[in-house]
Design a protein around this motif. Structure first.
Motif, PDB file in Angstrom:
ATOM      1  N   LEU A 135       0.939  -1.283   0.176  1.00  0.00           N
ATOM      2  CA  LEU A 135       0.009   0.035  -0.033  1.00  0.00           C
ATOM      3  C   LEU A 135       0.945   1.038  -0.050  1.00  0.00           C
ATOM      4  O   LEU A 135       1.791   1.429   0.796  1.00  0.00           O
ATOM      5  N   ILE A 136       0.730   2.172  -0.912  1.00  0.00           N
ATOM      6  CA  ILE A 136       1.306   3.295  -1.252  1.00  0.00           C
ATOM      7  C   ILE A 136       0.429   4.550  -0.885  1.00  0.00           C
ATOM      8  O   ILE A 136      -0.306   4.698  -1.856  1.00  0.00           O
ATOM      9  N   THR A 137       0.466   5.229  -0.076  1.00  0.00           N
ATOM     10  CA  THR A 137      -0.454   6.583   0.000  1.00  0.00           C
ATOM     11  C   THR A 137       0.782   7.846   0.203  1.00  0.00           C
ATOM     12  O   THR A 137       1.828   7.794   0.550  1.00  0.00           O
ATOM     13  N   GLY A 138      -0.218   8.948   0.488  1.00  0.00           N
ATOM     14  CA  GLY A 138       0.661  10.118   0.672  1.00  0.00           C
ATOM     15  C   GLY A 138      -0.274  11.274   0.151  1.00  0.00           C
ATOM     16  O   GLY A 138      -1.329  10.929  -0.348  1.00  0.00           O
ATOM     17  N   ALA A 139       0.172  12.436   0.456  1.00  0.00           N
ATOM     18  CA  ALA A 139      -0.401  13.562  -0.112  1.00  0.00           C
ATOM     19  C   ALA A 139      -0.228  13.740  -1.710  1.00  0.00           C
ATOM     20  O   ALA A 139       0.495  12.819  -2.200  1.00  0.00           O
ATOM     21  N   SER A 140      -0.984  14.533  -2.431  1.00  0.00           N
ATOM     22  CA  SER A 140      -0.922  14.516  -3.593  1.00  0.00           C
ATOM     23  C   SER A 140       0.518  14.990  -3.922  1.00  0.00           C
ATOM     24  O   SER A 140       1.004  15.748  -3.364  1.00  0.00           O
ATOM     25  N   HIS A 141       1.070  14.782  -5.294  1.00  0.00           N
ATOM     26  CA  HIS A 141       2.301  15.309  -5.749  1.00  0.00           C
ATOM     27  C   HIS A 141       3.446  14.730  -4.743  1.00  0.00           C
ATOM     28  O   HIS A 141       4.789  15.230  -4.833  1.00  0.00           O
TER      29      HIS A 141
ATOM     30  N   CYS B  54       3.698   5.597   3.697  1.00  0.00           N
ATOM     31  CA  CYS B  54       3.165   7.071   3.229  1.00  0.00           C
ATOM     32  C   CYS B  54       4.075   7.564   3.098  1.00  0.00           C
ATOM     33  O   CYS B  54       4.905   7.951   3.845  1.00  0.00           O
ATOM     34  N   LEU B  55       3.977   8.551   1.974  1.00  0.00           N
ATOM     35  CA  LEU B  55       5.181   9.501   1.338  1.00  0.00           C
ATOM     36  C   LEU B  55       4.480  10.961   1.899  1.00  0.00           C
ATOM     37  O   LEU B  55       3.589  11.385   1.679  1.00  0.00           O
ATOM     38  N   ILE B  56       5.730  11.599   2.673  1.00  0.00           N
ATOM     39  CA  ILE B  56       5.480  12.876   2.967  1.00  0.00           C
ATOM     40  C   ILE B  56       6.536  13.913   2.666  1.00  0.00           C
ATOM     41  O   ILE B  56       7.681  13.559   3.061  1.00  0.00           O
TER      42      ILE B  56
ATOM     43  N   TYR C 287      -1.063  14.628   6.580  1.00  0.00           N
ATOM     44  CA  TYR C 287      -0.683  13.531   6.457  1.00  0.00           C
ATOM     45  C   TYR C 287       0.394  13.102   7.574  1.00  0.00           C
ATOM     46  O   TYR C 287       0.385  11.949   8.129  1.00  0.00           O
ATOM     47  N   PHE C 288       1.219  14.034   7.736  1.00  0.00           N
ATOM     48  CA  PHE C 288       2.232  13.782   8.768  1.00  0.00           C
ATOM     49  C   PHE C 288       1.771  13.594  10.075  1.00  0.00           C
ATOM     50  O   PHE C 288       1.982  12.740  11.040  1.00  0.00           O
ATOM     51  N   GLU C 289       0.768  14.495  10.618  1.00  0.00           N
ATOM     52  CA  GLU C 289      -0.079  14.392  11.871  1.00  0.00           C
ATOM     53  C   GLU C 289      -0.923  13.166  12.039  1.00  0.00           C
ATOM     54  O   GLU C 289      -0.769  12.330  12.897  1.00  0.00           O
TER      55      GLU C 289
ATOM     56  N   TYR D 280       5.748   5.775   7.514  1.00  0.00           N
ATOM     57  CA  TYR D 280       5.963   6.662   6.440  1.00  0.00           C
ATOM     58  C   TYR D 280       7.469   7.158   6.288  1.00  0.00           C
ATOM     59  O   TYR D 280       8.264   6.815   6.958  1.00  0.00           O
ATOM     60  N   THR D 281       7.492   7.687   5.111  1.00  0.00           N
ATOM     61  CA  THR D 281       8.871   8.314   4.588  1.00  0.00           C
ATOM     62  C   THR D 281       8.846   9.653   4.540  1.00  0.00           C
ATOM     63  O   THR D 281       7.936  10.332   3.738  1.00  0.00           O
ATOM     64  N   LEU D 282       9.594  10.281   5.426  1.00  0.00           N
ATOM     65  CA  LEU D 282       9.607  11.886   5.345  1.00  0.00           C
ATOM     66  C   LEU D 282      10.523  12.446   4.457  1.00  0.00           C
ATOM     67  O   LEU D 282      11.679  12.130   4.891  1.00  0.00           O
ATOM     68  N   ILE D 283      10.279  12.734   3.395  1.00  0.00           N
ATOM     69  CA  ILE D 283      11.352  13.323   2.350  1.00  0.00           C
ATOM     70  C   ILE D 283      11.751  14.720   2.537  1.00  0.00           C
ATOM     71  O   ILE D 283      10.975  15.734   2.793  1.00  0.00           O
ATOM     72  N   ASP D 284      12.994  14.826   2.985  1.00  0.00           N
ATOM     73  CA  ASP D 284      13.540  16.321   3.393  1.00  0.00           C
ATOM     74  C   ASP D 284      14.665  16.926   2.686  1.00  0.00           C
ATOM     75  O   ASP D 284      14.663  17.947   2.596  1.00  0.00           O
TER      76      ASP D 284
END
Length: 170
Positions: free
Chosen positions: A4-10, A103-105, A146-148, A157-161
């Motif tokens: 399952l892969i989710t996250g905000a748009s873009h 979840c991608l953030i 999404y982070f919250e 989740y993976t936080l892309i920073d």
């Protein structure tokens, strides 16, 4: 195995799903394709912009597709924004052991420094017909949400920073 892969748009959900398809040869289901098929066929009166109502409508269908794939020992990648944060509640332990979730953030800093790139890669796999709604403010707000929610529900989740380097090892 189900991914399952989710996250905000873009955030790169579809790009990651495509990379996993190429690497592992697992088919993937874009929940957006299911959504548009149901809307265009007249099987629902919902519109493409009703995210909460669409999650309520689509998730029960996707959930049962996931169960069917697991029962048939089939691999499947499912990607889209319509995966609820409490998705685990819909599966017993036998199913859960077959599901990987990510979840991608995008971090606030990443969005501020790379917004033009975020917009430029919006059509990397699928062609977006209208992306005018996507503003820096909307991307910031959606990723914060999404982070919250991931923290609240204990979702992986993976936080892309820094640089954008998203992968998923199975």
């Amino acid at each position: 195995m189900i991914v399952l892969i989710t996250g905000a748009s873009h955030t790169g959900k579809t790009v990651l799903a495509q990379k996993l398809l190429e690497r592992y040869r697992f088919p993937y289901l874009s929940i957006d394709h299911l959504k548009m098929g149901l809307i265009r066929s007249g099987n629902t009166n919902l519109t493409p912009s009703g995210d909460a109502a669409l999650t309520d409508y689509l998730w029960p269908i996707v959930r049962e597709m996931i169960k069917t794939a697991i029962e048939n020992a089939q691999n499947l990648i499912v990607e889209g924004v319509y995966i609820p944060f409490d998705w685990r509640n819909d599966f017993d332990d036998a199913y859960l052991k077959e599901i990987r979730y990510k979840c991608l953030i995008l971090s606030e800093s990443y969005i501020h420094h790379h917004f033009n790139q975020i917009k430029a890669y919006a059509c990397a796999v699928e062609k977006r017909l209208d992306d005018s709604w996507c503003t820096k403010e909307s991307v910031l707000a959606e990723n914060k949400y999404y982070f919250e929610m991931c923290r609240k529900y204990g979702c992986d989740y993976t936080l892309i920073d820094g640089c954008y380097a998203v992968d998923f090892e199975l």
